[in-house]
Design an enzyme around this catalytic site. Structure first.
Site, PDB file in Angstrom:
ATOM      1  N   ALA A  61       0.863  -1.176   0.000  1.00  0.00           N
ATOM      2  CA  ALA A  61       0.000   0.000   0.000  1.00  0.00           C
ATOM      3  C   ALA A  61       0.902   1.230   0.000  1.00  0.00           C
ATOM      4  O   ALA A  61       2.076   1.151   0.365  1.00  0.00           O
ATOM      5  CB  ALA A  61      -0.875  -0.027   1.243  1.00  0.00           C
ATOM      6  N   GLY A 100       0.412  -5.114   0.682  1.00  0.00           N
ATOM      7  CA  GLY A 100      -0.682  -5.109  -0.284  1.00  0.00           C
ATOM      8  C   GLY A 100      -0.277  -5.715  -1.620  1.00  0.00           C
ATOM      9  O   GLY A 100      -1.112  -6.261  -2.348  1.00  0.00           O
ATOM     10  N   GLU A 103      -0.741  -9.257  -1.215  1.00  0.00           N
ATOM     11  CA  GLU A 103      -2.186  -9.522  -1.114  1.00  0.00           C
ATOM     12  C   GLU A 103      -2.831  -9.531  -2.505  1.00  0.00           C
ATOM     13  O   GLU A 103      -3.697 -10.354  -2.791  1.00  0.00           O
ATOM     14  CB  GLU A 103      -2.833  -8.481  -0.195  1.00  0.00           C
ATOM     15  CG  GLU A 103      -2.406  -8.711   1.266  1.00  0.00           C
ATOM     16  CD  GLU A 103      -2.871  -7.611   2.211  1.00  0.00           C
ATOM     17  OE1 GLU A 103      -2.564  -6.448   1.932  1.00  0.00           O
ATOM     18  OE2 GLU A 103      -3.541  -7.939   3.208  1.00  0.00           O
ATOM     19  N   GLU A 123       3.748  -5.718   7.354  1.00  0.00           N
ATOM     20  CA  GLU A 123       2.921  -4.681   7.985  1.00  0.00           C
ATOM     21  C   GLU A 123       3.227  -4.469   9.462  1.00  0.00           C
ATOM     22  O   GLU A 123       3.198  -3.335   9.951  1.00  0.00           O
ATOM     23  CB  GLU A 123       1.432  -5.010   7.812  1.00  0.00           C
ATOM     24  CG  GLU A 123       0.890  -4.719   6.422  1.00  0.00           C
ATOM     25  CD  GLU A 123       1.107  -5.832   5.419  1.00  0.00           C
ATOM     26  OE1 GLU A 123       1.912  -6.751   5.706  1.00  0.00           O
ATOM     27  OE2 GLU A 123       0.496  -5.789   4.337  1.00  0.00           O
TER      28      GLU A 123
HETATM   29  N1  3HC Z   1       4.706   3.451   0.051  1.00  0.00           N
HETATM   30  C1  3HC Z   1       5.210   4.633  -0.359  1.00  0.00           C
HETATM   31  N2  3HC Z   1       6.499   4.825  -0.652  1.00  0.00           N
HETATM   32  C2  3HC Z   1       7.295   3.768  -0.515  1.00  0.00           C
HETATM   33  C3  3HC Z   1       6.840   2.503  -0.098  1.00  0.00           C
HETATM   34  C4  3HC Z   1       5.466   2.362   0.190  1.00  0.00           C
HETATM   35  N3  3HC Z   1       4.945   1.195   0.585  1.00  0.00           N
HETATM   36  N4  3HC Z   1       7.884   1.646  -0.068  1.00  0.00           N
HETATM   37  C5  3HC Z   1       8.962   2.352  -0.450  1.00  0.00           C
HETATM   38  N5  3HC Z   1       8.609   3.631  -0.727  1.00  0.00           N
HETATM   39  C6  3HC Z   1       9.490   4.702  -1.216  1.00  0.00           C
HETATM   40  C7  3HC Z   1      10.550   5.083  -0.213  1.00  0.00           C
HETATM   41  O1  3HC Z   1      10.065   6.027   0.710  1.00  0.00           O
HETATM   42  C8  3HC Z   1      11.646   5.651  -1.099  1.00  0.00           C
HETATM   43  O2  3HC Z   1      11.242   6.949  -1.475  1.00  0.00           O
HETATM   44  P1  3HC Z   1      12.337   8.076  -1.850  1.00  0.00           P
HETATM   45  O3  3HC Z   1      13.123   7.510  -2.992  1.00  0.00           O
HETATM   46  O4  3HC Z   1      11.499   9.236  -2.188  1.00  0.00           O
HETATM   47  O5  3HC Z   1      13.153   8.239  -0.614  1.00  0.00           O
HETATM   48  C9  3HC Z   1      11.541   4.784  -2.355  1.00  0.00           C
HETATM   49  O6  3HC Z   1      10.224   4.182  -2.302  1.00  0.00           O
HETATM   50  C10 3HC Z   1      12.557   3.691  -2.434  1.00  0.00           C
HETATM   51  O7  3HC Z   1      12.542   2.971  -1.210  1.00  0.00           O
HETATM   52  P2  3HC Z   1      13.882   2.355  -0.618  1.00  0.00           P
HETATM   53  O8  3HC Z   1      14.919   3.403  -0.495  1.00  0.00           O
HETATM   54  O9  3HC Z   1      13.479   1.592   0.597  1.00  0.00           O
HETATM   55  O10 3HC Z   1      14.284   1.375  -1.814  1.00  0.00           O
HETATM   56  P3  3HC Z   1      14.925  -0.061  -1.784  1.00  0.00           P
HETATM   57  O11 3HC Z   1      15.088  -0.469  -3.208  1.00  0.00           O
HETATM   58  O12 3HC Z   1      16.064  -0.114  -0.846  1.00  0.00           O
HETATM   59  O13 3HC Z   1      13.798  -1.018  -1.144  1.00  0.00           O
HETATM   60  C11 3HC Z   1      11.605  -1.939  -0.841  1.00  0.00           C
HETATM   61  C12 3HC Z   1      12.602  -1.257  -1.817  1.00  0.00           C
HETATM   62  C13 3HC Z   1      12.140  -3.336  -0.468  1.00  0.00           C
HETATM   63  C14 3HC Z   1      10.304  -2.090  -1.547  1.00  0.00           C
HETATM   64  C15 3HC Z   1      11.480  -1.093   0.437  1.00  0.00           C
HETATM   65  O14 3HC Z   1      11.184   0.230   0.061  1.00  0.00           O
HETATM   66  C16 3HC Z   1      10.420  -1.526   1.403  1.00  0.00           C
HETATM   67  O15 3HC Z   1      10.611  -2.455   2.158  1.00  0.00           O
HETATM   68  N6  3HC Z   1       9.277  -0.818   1.418  1.00  0.00           N
HETATM   69  C17 3HC Z   1       8.262  -1.016   2.394  1.00  0.00           C
HETATM   70  C18 3HC Z   1       7.289  -2.031   1.957  1.00  0.00           C
HETATM   71  C19 3HC Z   1       6.174  -2.157   2.965  1.00  0.00           C
HETATM   72  O16 3HC Z   1       6.319  -1.967   4.143  1.00  0.00           O
HETATM   73  N7  3HC Z   1       5.012  -2.524   2.435  1.00  0.00           N
HETATM   74  C20 3HC Z   1       3.854  -2.715   3.233  1.00  0.00           C
HETATM   75  C21 3HC Z   1       3.060  -1.466   3.232  1.00  0.00           C
HETATM   76  S1  3HC Z   1       1.671  -1.609   4.286  1.00  0.00           S
HETATM   77  C22 3HC Z   1       0.531  -2.404   3.363  1.00  0.00           C
HETATM   78  O17 3HC Z   1       0.779  -2.820   2.276  1.00  0.00           O
HETATM   79  C23 3HC Z   1      -0.819  -2.526   3.987  1.00  0.00           C
HETATM   80  C24 3HC Z   1      -1.706  -3.464   3.261  1.00  0.00           C
HETATM   81  O18 3HC Z   1      -1.738  -4.690   3.923  1.00  0.00           O
HETATM   82  C25 3HC Z   1      -3.114  -2.945   3.155  1.00  0.00           C
END
Ligand code: 3HC
Ligand code: NAI
Length: 688
Positions: A61, A100, A103, A123
């Site tokens: 998400a 997400g 999912e 999450e």
């Molecule tokens: N939403 C918005 N922005 C995100 C994001 C997300 N889920 N995940 C990463 N970004 C952004 C970062 O803030 C960063 O932005 P910037 O370049 O402006 O600083 C950019 O994407 C790149 O991120 P990283 O520097 O972390 O890049 P990497 O290549 O090192 O890693 C990744 C990529 C493995 C995808 C890592 O970003 C990550 O682990 N992201 C988090 C994923 C996450 O937690 N997802 C779950 C979200 S909650 C959810 O999905 C709820 C659902 O169940 C309803």
């Protein structure tokens, strides 16, 4: 277009292109719903491949949308729409399918992935639980035990493991798109598999849920999301699909608005911002292809291992042949430990060691790109090292000191080309701890500073820029922590009560246990140096303990007593008697846990605010990262500055005023009062 469709014969390829990580923004969600409708209606299409552009599959998400009211179409409905598609959808995964993103993949009829892909539901690391069926569909697909591991731990699994779990149907070798199309052609020939939502959850053995709850509660301590995630998976096993989905969504929405989730989101964005500070935008760092470490003791060995883990060739310089052998043995001990714990194969450990060259000849450094000094904490010893480095290193080689408390400006006096000098302050153990304080001197060139940040990225560390002062950011705040802990002892609290209160707050260890583990002698040495500078450090009880050589666990006693071979702290009568003597004549109080935490944490915030005002730290979030990654401050509290803001800065000022009136802490600084009025730390250092 964020979501586009192309057709190749009977296969439609739905491509998401939403940089940087294909997060599920409203436009992506809507695009997916529209794609299902369009392709369901297209008789020529027999199967669909869902693939992503750029570095990754959908990473989840959009975390930026979490603070805002949810917009339609909601993700659970999107997943249900994909799952209800009339044609088989094949998720083609590269990079990460997270949250997400996974999912959505679970809504697809099939999942294929390249071997390097990873899949997970992280999450809980954001203080929430999956909100679009992750806790309900995953146990139906891979069984509750594996689902509980993935969902409550939050760590992703690699594609091969995912295949073994049944989460991925096949691994694609070679081109993902072509492989996924071929897979989809096969899928088009078969009947649609039963949607995951219609499958039963495999039965678990008796006592499984109770056992899982106990294990997770012990690990999560006061973090709420892991147990709530477990409850959701359990619900999925015990109730029908619709009821479990409603339960999951309700929990998700509740946690999304929680203080812990806000704190963890703050840390998420702070960590991602840290490696690329805006003030260094456009500055090109120097290339680092080789490195050297001077001094192979505790820190030097850890730093060498960190450099080797980033695949840099490393030279280790020590004083003489015997010291070289000891230094190499220290590095080897780190790798032996990794092999013993199953974190590394012996072959990899051997390869890492083979990349270290030991010697006492500085001539080995003639072509090294980066040299990090980690010798004794003594100005003249360090200066002598940099004299030699100045003589032998290339003029563009970056020279760094790992000093904890000395002034890097003083160390750099006499260094040739002083613009290539800076402080790189690692934390012990240096190959494990994520924090790297980067300390420019008055003469450090911007590209050398930028090199510090690019090195941190290579090493997988969290870099924070710190200005020069005694202890930089982290150890300067630590001094306040320790002084406050002693003030509490002088006013009626015991070491065990203080430690217990700080553990209850969320720290892994209290301040006294931590000192016993690390040794009281290091701080005593620093206090001596401070007194020589004319300062008056406050540690009356620690001074008494050092005077009788109670240095901590290594001497069988410090703040606590220790039985031989047992690390469990036992309250000490000797210490209690010293406390009584030192406290004599001072007012005594009865301390509750929460008041103890206030008397330690809020003065830390006060000092941190000074640090911000002085420009020693540029952003309050940097201070949070320092405390979380260098000192074990609970991540779910977001760091001390986030904690103070969540608590309300006016309330923080009021508590500090009360403590100051009782002589138990310094009064709130002017900056903190101003921040309380402004409702935040923005503007204190000009950067917020
Ligand atoms: N939403 C918005 N922005 C995100 C994001 C997300 N889920 N995940 C990463 N970004 C952004 C970062 O803030 C960063 O932005 P910037 O370049 O402006 O600083 C950019 O994407 C790149 O991120 P990283 O520097 O972390 O890049 P990497 O290549 O090192 O890693 C990744 C990529 C493995 C995808 C890592 O970003 C990550 O682990 N992201 C988090 C994923 C996450 O937690 N997802 C779950 C979200 S909650 C959810 O999905 C709820 C659902 O169940 C309803
Ligand atoms: P240590 O005493 O374990 O190691 C120092 C090493 O330097 C010894 O192996 C010694 O032989 C070597 N050495 C001394 N003079 C030398 C010289 N002229 N040339 C080559 N090698 C020489 O000390 P430790 O703990 O590793 O600390 C090193 C530096 O790191 C100090 O500046 C310290 O303040 C700093 N530091 C220490 C931390 C810690 O937790 N121990 C944390 C962060 C920084």
């Amino acid at each position: 277009m964020t979501v586009s469709i192309v057709r190749e014969n009977a296969i439609a390829i739905v491509a998401i292109d939403n940089p940087p990580v294909n997060a599920l923004s409203q436009a992506v969600r809507q695009g997916l719903v529209d794609a299902v409708a369009e392709l369901d209606a297209d008789a020529a299409v027999k199967a669909v491949v869902l693939i992503c552009a750029g570095r990754t599959f959908i990473a989840g998400a959009d975390v930026n949308e979490f603070g805002k009211p949810p917009q339609r179409p909601h993700l659970p409905d999107v997943v249900a729409t994909v799952e209800g598609a009339k044609k088989p959808w094949v998720a083609a995964i590269h990079g990460s399918a997270l949250g997400g993103g996974l999912e959505v993949a679970l809504g697809c009829a099939y999942r294929v992935a390249v071997a390097s892909a990873s899949l997970g539901l992280p999450e809980v690391k954001l203080g929430i639980i999956p909100g679009a069926g992750g806790t309900v569909r995953l146990p139906r697909l891979i069984g509750p035990a594996a689902a509980v591991d993935m969902i409550t731990g939050g760590s992703p699994v690699g594609a091969r493991k995912a295949e073994a779990l049944g989460l991925v149907d096949t691994i694609i070798d070679g081109d993902l798109r072509a492989g996924a199309i071929a897979f989809a052609e096969g899928a088009a020939e078969k009947a649609l598999p039963q949607p995951i939502s219609g499958r039963a959850v495999p039965v678990v053995e008796a006592g499984f849920w109770e056992g899982a709850e106990k294990a997770i509660a012990a690990k999560a301590k006061r973090e709420i999301a892991p147990l709530r995630a477990l409850a959701s998976v359990r619900k999925a096993s015990e109730a029908d699909f619709a009821e479990a989905m409603a339960f999951e969504r309700e929990t998700f929405l509740e946690l999304r608005g929680s203080e812990q989730a806000a704190a963890l989101r703050h840390v998420f964005f702070a960590e991602r911002a840290a490696p690329r500070p805006p003030e260094l935008a456009g500055v090109t760092p120097r290339a680092i292809r080789s490195a050297a470490v001077i001094g192979g003791g505790t820190m030097g060995a850890g730093i060498a291992a960190a450099l080797r883990d980033a695949c840099l060739p490393v030279v280790l310089i020590e004083r003489d042949a015997a010291a070289v052998a000891r230094g190499l043995a220290n590095i080897k001990a780190i790798y032996d430990g990794s092999v013993k714990r199953g974190r590394m194969t012996q072959a990899l450990a051997d390869e890492r060691m083979a990349g270290v060259t030991g010697g006492d000849d500085y001539g080995l450094l003639a072509d090294t790109d980066l040299v990090i000094e980690a010798v004794f904490e003594d100005l003249s010893v360090k200066r002598a090292v940099f004299d030699k480095l100045s003589a032998v290193c290339r003029p563009d080689a970056v020279l760094a000191t790992n000093t904890s408390y000395l002034d890097p400006d003083a160390i750099s006096q006499g260094v040739s080309h002083p613009e290539r000098f800076l402080g790189l302050h690692f934390f012990s153990p240096a190959h494990v701890m994520k924090l790297l304080e980067i300390v420019p001197t008055e003469t450090t060139a911007p590209e050398v500073l930028a090199t510090g940040f690019s090195l941190a990225r290579m090493l997988g560390k969290i870099p924070v820029r710190a200005g020069i002062c005694d202890g930089f950011i982290g150890n300067r705040i630590l001094k306040v922590t320790r002084a406050q802990a002693e003030r509490l002892l002088l006013s009626g609290a015991t070491p065990s009560a203080v430690d217990a209160a700080m553990r209850a707050f969320g720290l892994p260890m209290g301040p006294f246990e931590a000192q016993d583990l690390g040794g009281l002698d290091i701080a005593a040495f620093q206090r001596k140096a401070a007194r020589e500078r004319g300062e008056t450090p406050f540690a009356p009880i620690a001074e008494r303990l050092c005077a009788i050589e109670r240095y901590g666990q290594k001497t069988g006693g410090g703040w606590y007593d220790y039985q031989p071979g047992d690390r469990a702290p036992k309250p000490s009568e000797t210490v209690a008697a010293i406390i009584v003597e030192e406290a004599s004549g001072r007012p005594q109080w009865v301390w509750e846990e929460a008041d103890i935490a206030d008397a330690i944490i809020l003065p830390m915030v006060n000092e941190a605010t000074r640090i911000l005002e002085e420009g020693v730290a540029l952003r309050s979030a940097d201070i949070d990262l320092v405390k979380i990654h260098g000192y074990g401050f609970p991540r779910w509290r977001g760091g001390p500055m986030q904690y103070a803001q969540a608590r309300g800065l006016a309330a923080v000022v009021a508590v500090l005023d009360g403590l100051a009136a009782a002589g138990l802490a310094a009064p709130p600084c002017e900056g903190l009062r101003r921040a309380a009025q402004a409702g935040g730390f923005q503007g204190l250092s000009g950067r917020g």
